[in-house]
Design a protein around this motif. Structure first.
Motif, mmCIF file in Angstrom:
data_model
loop_
_atom_site.group_PDB
_atom_site.id
_atom_site.type_symbol
_atom_site.label_atom_id
_atom_site.label_comp_id
_atom_site.label_asym_id
_atom_site.label_seq_id
_atom_site.Cartn_x
_atom_site.Cartn_y
_atom_site.Cartn_z
ATOM 1 N N ARG A 163 0.777 -1.134 0.057
ATOM 2 C CA ARG A 163 -0.100 -0.023 0.058
ATOM 3 C C ARG A 163 0.946 1.432 -0.038
ATOM 4 O O ARG A 163 0.330 2.132 -0.737
ATOM 5 N N GLU A 164 1.990 1.281 0.792
ATOM 6 C CA GLU A 164 2.912 2.491 0.778
ATOM 7 C C GLU A 164 3.558 2.809 -0.605
ATOM 8 O O GLU A 164 3.756 3.762 -0.739
ATOM 9 N N VAL A 165 4.055 1.522 -1.358
ATOM 10 C CA VAL A 165 4.581 1.554 -2.350
ATOM 11 C C VAL A 165 3.566 2.344 -3.449
ATOM 12 O O VAL A 165 4.085 3.314 -4.271
ATOM 13 N N LEU A 166 2.515 1.839 -3.482
ATOM 14 C CA LEU A 166 1.349 2.325 -4.411
ATOM 15 C C LEU A 166 1.066 3.753 -4.247
ATOM 16 O O LEU A 166 0.942 4.762 -5.150
ATOM 17 N N ARG A 167 1.046 4.283 -2.888
ATOM 18 C CA ARG A 167 0.813 5.653 -2.645
ATOM 19 C C ARG A 167 2.057 6.359 -3.085
ATOM 20 O O ARG A 167 2.128 7.531 -3.752
ATOM 21 N N ILE A 168 3.301 5.893 -2.824
ATOM 22 C CA ILE A 168 4.703 6.870 -3.228
ATOM 23 C C ILE A 168 4.598 7.103 -4.904
ATOM 24 O O ILE A 168 4.959 7.999 -5.274
ATOM 25 N N ARG A 169 4.118 5.694 -5.487
ATOM 26 C CA ARG A 169 3.975 5.721 -6.946
ATOM 27 C C ARG A 169 3.153 6.751 -7.466
ATOM 28 O O ARG A 169 3.022 7.129 -8.634
ATOM 29 N N GLU A 171 -0.189 5.682 -7.475
ATOM 30 C CA GLU A 171 -1.272 4.946 -8.198
ATOM 31 C C GLU A 171 -2.290 4.782 -7.056
ATOM 32 O O GLU A 171 -3.444 4.341 -7.356
ATOM 33 N N LEU A 172 -2.185 5.414 -5.906
ATOM 34 C CA LEU A 172 -3.368 5.205 -4.721
ATOM 35 C C LEU A 172 -3.048 6.350 -4.066
ATOM 36 O O LEU A 172 -2.113 6.677 -3.395
ATOM 37 N N SER A 173 -4.232 7.156 -3.595
ATOM 38 C CA SER A 173 -4.167 8.209 -2.769
ATOM 39 C C SER A 173 -4.307 7.967 -1.414
ATOM 40 O O SER A 173 -4.857 6.865 -0.987
ATOM 41 N N ARG A 174 -4.159 8.689 -0.688
ATOM 42 C CA ARG A 174 -4.133 8.620 1.042
ATOM 43 C C ARG A 174 -5.410 8.557 1.583
ATOM 44 O O ARG A 174 -5.712 7.966 2.451
ATOM 45 N N THR A 175 -6.462 9.207 0.917
ATOM 46 C CA THR A 175 -7.727 9.350 1.087
ATOM 47 C C THR A 175 -8.576 8.161 0.789
ATOM 48 O O THR A 175 -9.504 7.740 1.451
ATOM 49 N N GLU A 176 -8.193 7.468 -0.285
ATOM 50 C CA GLU A 176 -8.945 6.314 -1.038
ATOM 51 C C GLU A 176 -8.516 4.924 -0.032
ATOM 52 O O GLU A 176 -7.316 4.643 0.033
#
Length: 194
Positions: A163-169, A171-176
């Motif tokens: 999840r953290e990798v996808l957020r850094i990339r 591809e995923l926001s912190r609110t979703e």
């Protein structure tokens, strides 16, 4: 992380892991500092996200109860999974049919996956390892402290890292919210549906 027992260590404590230990229970079990676990997950995620081609990351897991989490982590991140028996010479022997030159190795347990960790040292490949209080840290570059012997704990550690990798990339926001990535305790019917 408490429910998955990520903070539960072992009765033994390696000298290099002493800085990650929060305390000791009356029964002799060491308790891992979860704040340091989170800091190391973020550091490992930054290292993983910095690699342009995620297929250049090899995730090694020889323990049977960590293989499902490893395979799902690799599916979402795009890394290469080596689940099951590690073939010696995979990182060093060019004649080996399984030869590969990854840019990073993530291993579930530095003790069980010691051959992969040793070969990565020969080939100058950085290693990120989930480490319990008794895990040897020789040749490990980033140790993520946590219980690497429990199914729920391993699943949660891989889930948090992915999840953290996808957020850094981006591809995923912190609110979703990110849905059911790994349900560590599943029946065999749920595993077949994945």
């Amino acid at each position: 992380m408490l429910a998955a027992q990520v903070h539960i260590g072992t009765k033994n404590c390696d000298a290099r892991m002493a800085s990650y230990v929060f305390g000791r229970r009356p029964d002799g079990i060491h308790v891992i500092d979860m704040d340091k676990t989170w800091q190391k997950i973020v550091l490992a995620a930054r290292m993983i996200a910095a690699i342009e081609n995620p297929a250049d990351i090899a995730v090694v897991c020889s323990r049977p109860y960590g293989q499902r989490a490893t395979l799902k982590f690799c599916r979402y991140i795009g890394a290469t999974a080596i689940a099951g028996r590690y073939v010696p010479g995979t990182f060093t022997n060019r004649i080996n049919p399984h030869f590969m030159e990854p840019r990073m190795i993530i291993c579930n347990d530095s003790r069980e996956d010691k051959q992969a960790v040793l070969e990565s040292a020969y080939a100058n490949i950085p290693v990120v390892a989930f480490a319990d209080t008794d895990s040897p840290l020789k040749y490990v570059d980033v140790a993520v402290p946590g219980n690497n012997k429990g199914i729920q704990s391993i699943g949660l550690l891989y889930w948090l890292l992915a999840r953290e990798v996808l957020r850094i990339r981006g591809e995923l926001s912190r609110t979703e919210e990110w849905g059911p990535f790994m349900a560590p305790t599943c029946s065999s019917n749920q595993i077949k549906n994945d």
